[in-house]
Design a protein around this motif. Structure first.
Motif, PDB file in Angstrom:
ATOM      1  N   ASN A  54     -28.203  54.976 -80.503  1.00 26.49           N
ATOM      2  CA  ASN A  54     -28.677  56.223 -79.901  1.00 26.49           C
ATOM      3  C   ASN A  54     -27.840  56.522 -78.666  1.00 26.49           C
ATOM      4  OD1 ASN A  54     -30.151  58.217 -78.525  1.00 26.49           O
ATOM      5  ND2 ASN A  54     -32.095  57.441 -79.289  1.00 26.49           N
ATOM      6  N   PRO A  55     -27.297  57.733 -78.551  1.00 26.58           N
ATOM      7  CA  PRO A  55     -26.461  58.057 -77.385  1.00 26.58           C
ATOM      8  C   PRO A  55     -27.202  57.928 -76.046  1.00 26.58           C
ATOM      9  CG  PRO A  55     -26.358  59.819 -79.009  1.00 26.58           C
ATOM     10  CD  PRO A  55     -27.380  58.831 -79.491  1.00 26.58           C
ATOM     11  N   GLU A  56     -28.495  58.041 -76.073  1.00 29.98           N
ATOM     12  CA  GLU A  56     -29.309  57.930 -74.855  1.00 29.98           C
ATOM     13  C   GLU A  56     -29.836  56.504 -74.796  1.00 29.98           C
ATOM     14  OE1 GLU A  56     -32.272  57.699 -72.346  1.00 29.98           O
ATOM     15  OE2 GLU A  56     -33.090  58.074 -74.328  1.00 29.98           O
ATOM     16  N   SER A  57     -29.484  55.744 -73.761  1.00 28.88           N
ATOM     17  CA  SER A  57     -29.709  54.301 -73.765  1.00 28.88           C
ATOM     18  C   SER A  57     -31.121  53.854 -73.392  1.00 28.88           C
ATOM     19  CB  SER A  57     -28.705  53.606 -72.847  1.00 28.88           C
ATOM     20  OG  SER A  57     -28.860  54.039 -71.522  1.00 28.88           O
ATOM     21  N   SER A  58     -31.994  54.749 -72.960  1.00 29.22           N
ATOM     22  CA  SER A  58     -33.323  54.294 -72.540  1.00 29.22           C
ATOM     23  C   SER A  58     -34.139  53.746 -73.712  1.00 29.22           C
ATOM     24  CB  SER A  58     -34.090  55.404 -71.818  1.00 29.22           C
ATOM     25  OG  SER A  58     -34.478  56.415 -72.706  1.00 29.22           O
ATOM     26  N   SER A  59     -33.955  54.281 -74.910  1.00 27.03           N
ATOM     27  CA  SER A  59     -34.703  53.747 -76.059  1.00 27.03           C
ATOM     28  C   SER A  59     -34.246  52.327 -76.378  1.00 27.03           C
ATOM     29  CB  SER A  59     -34.559  54.646 -77.286  1.00 27.03           C
ATOM     30  OG  SER A  59     -33.224  54.667 -77.748  1.00 27.03           O
ATOM     31  N   PHE A  60     -32.946  52.063 -76.239  1.00 23.60           N
ATOM     32  CA  PHE A  60     -32.437  50.713 -76.455  1.00 23.60           C
ATOM     33  C   PHE A  60     -33.000  49.761 -75.411  1.00 23.60           C
ATOM     34  CE2 PHE A  60     -29.118  47.472 -75.607  1.00 23.60           C
ATOM     35  CZ  PHE A  60     -29.207  46.792 -76.812  1.00 23.60           C
ATOM     36  N   LEU A  61     -33.002  50.177 -74.168  1.00 24.51           N
ATOM     37  CA  LEU A  61     -33.545  49.349 -73.091  1.00 24.51           C
ATOM     38  C   LEU A  61     -35.018  49.030 -73.348  1.00 24.51           C
ATOM     39  CD1 LEU A  61     -33.437  47.956 -70.331  1.00 24.51           C
ATOM     40  CD2 LEU A  61     -33.883  50.191 -69.294  1.00 24.51           C
ATOM     41  N   LYS A  62     -35.786  50.014 -73.768  1.00 24.59           N
ATOM     42  CA  LYS A  62     -37.211  49.799 -74.024  1.00 24.59           C
ATOM     43  C   LYS A  62     -37.438  48.868 -75.210  1.00 24.59           C
ATOM     44  CE  LYS A  62     -38.507  54.106 -71.849  1.00 24.59           C
ATOM     45  NZ  LYS A  62     -38.819  55.511 -72.040  1.00 24.59           N
ATOM     46  N   GLN A  63     -36.685  49.083 -76.296  1.00 27.70           N
ATOM     47  CA  GLN A  63     -36.814  48.195 -77.461  1.00 27.70           C
ATOM     48  C   GLN A  63     -36.448  46.763 -77.089  1.00 27.70           C
ATOM     49  OE1 GLN A  63     -37.947  48.426 -80.548  1.00 27.70           O
ATOM     50  NE2 GLN A  63     -38.366  50.615 -80.520  1.00 27.70           N
ATOM     51  N   LEU A  64     -35.346  46.612 -76.379  1.00 30.56           N
ATOM     52  CA  LEU A  64     -34.866  45.285 -76.030  1.00 30.56           C
ATOM     53  C   LEU A  64     -35.791  44.594 -75.028  1.00 30.56           C
ATOM     54  CD1 LEU A  64     -32.719  43.169 -76.412  1.00 30.56           C
ATOM     55  CD2 LEU A  64     -31.323  44.348 -74.703  1.00 30.56           C
ATOM     56  N   SER A  65     -36.232  45.315 -74.038  1.00 34.75           N
ATOM     57  CA  SER A  65     -37.135  44.731 -73.038  1.00 34.75           C
ATOM     58  C   SER A  65     -38.421  44.236 -73.675  1.00 34.75           C
ATOM     59  CB  SER A  65     -37.466  45.756 -71.952  1.00 34.75           C
ATOM     60  OG  SER A  65     -36.324  46.120 -71.240  1.00 34.75           O
ATOM     61  N   LYS A  66     -38.984  45.061 -74.541  1.00 36.98           N
ATOM     62  CA  LYS A  66     -40.233  44.684 -75.204  1.00 36.98           C
ATOM     63  C   LYS A  66     -40.016  43.476 -76.117  1.00 36.98           C
ATOM     64  CE  LYS A  66     -44.132  46.526 -77.736  1.00 36.98           C
ATOM     65  NZ  LYS A  66     -44.728  47.663 -78.430  1.00 36.98           N
ATOM     66  N   ALA A  67     -38.915  43.465 -76.850  1.00 35.63           N
ATOM     67  CA  ALA A  67     -38.632  42.347 -77.755  1.00 35.63           C
ATOM     68  C   ALA A  67     -38.381  41.058 -76.981  1.00 35.63           C
ATOM     69  CB  ALA A  67     -37.431  42.677 -78.639  1.00 35.63           C
ATOM     70  N   LYS A  68     -37.705  41.173 -75.857  1.00 36.39           N
ATOM     71  CA  LYS A  68     -37.435  39.993 -75.033  1.00 36.39           C
ATOM     72  C   LYS A  68     -38.744  39.433 -74.476  1.00 36.39           C
ATOM     73  CE  LYS A  68     -34.765  38.400 -71.098  1.00 36.39           C
ATOM     74  NZ  LYS A  68     -34.510  38.732 -69.721  1.00 36.39           N
ATOM     75  N   LYS A  69     -39.601  40.314 -74.011  1.00 40.62           N
ATOM     76  CA  LYS A  69     -40.873  39.895 -73.419  1.00 40.62           C
ATOM     77  C   LYS A  69     -41.840  39.360 -74.483  1.00 40.62           C
ATOM     78  CE  LYS A  69     -44.758  41.727 -70.752  1.00 40.62           C
ATOM     79  NZ  LYS A  69     -45.342  42.932 -70.161  1.00 40.62           N
ATOM     80  N   GLU A  70     -42.012  40.102 -75.564  1.00 39.24           N
ATOM     81  CA  GLU A  70     -42.984  39.747 -76.602  1.00 39.24           C
ATOM     82  C   GLU A  70     -42.547  38.582 -77.468  1.00 39.24           C
ATOM     83  OE1 GLU A  70     -43.788  42.837 -79.373  1.00 39.24           O
ATOM     84  OE2 GLU A  70     -45.169  43.874 -78.065  1.00 39.24           O
TER      85      GLU A  70
END
Length: 106
Positions: A54-70
Motif C-alpha cells: 500500500n502506498p500509504e504506510s500507516s496500514s502497514f505500521l498498524k498491521q505489523l504493530s498488532k502482529a508483533k504485539k499479539e
C-alpha cells in the motif's frame, strides 16, 4: 485473535449511524480471520505483505504493530515476508516497508 479494531476513520461513525452495516463489516471480519485452512498467524503474515504494498504506510505500521504485539512476529519473519514483497511488487514498496520495520524493531 485480538480485540476487534477497524482502522478506517469512518467506521466509528458508521457504527453509530448504520449499526446494520457495521454488523455486516464485523461479521465479514470474523469470517475472514477464522479461516478453515490457514492459521491466524499465517493470515496476519499475508496481511502484512499486502499492506506493505500500500502506498500509504500507516496500514502497514498498524498491521505489523498488532502482529508483533499479539503474535510476537519476529523481524526475521517480517523480512521473509518483505522478500516476497520485493519479488512481487518491487523495490519501492520493499524500501518503504523496510523503513517501518527498522523503526519498529530497532
Amino acid at each position: 485473535m485480538g480485540e476487534k479494531v477497524f482502522y478506517g476513520k469512518g467506521i466509528r461513525r458508521i457504527k453509530e449511524e448504520d449499526p446494520q452495516l457495521y454488523d455486516s463489516i464485523e461479521n465479514l471480519d470474523k469470517n475472514i480471520w477464522n479461516a478453515n485452512s490457514l492459521d491466524y498467524r499465517t493470515q496476519k503474515l499475508i496481511a502484512i505483505a499486502i499492506s506493505a504494498t500500500n502506498p500509504e504506510s500507516s496500514s502497514f505500521l498498524k498491521q505489523l504493530s498488532k502482529a508483533k504485539k499479539e503474535l510476537d512476529i519476529s523481524r526475521d519473519e517480517v523480512m521473509d515476508v518483505l522478500k516476497v514483497v520485493l519479488l512481487t511488487s518491487g523495490m519501492m514498496p520493499f524500501n518503504k516497508a523496510l523503513e517501518v520495520v527498522n523503526k519498529l524493531y530497532d
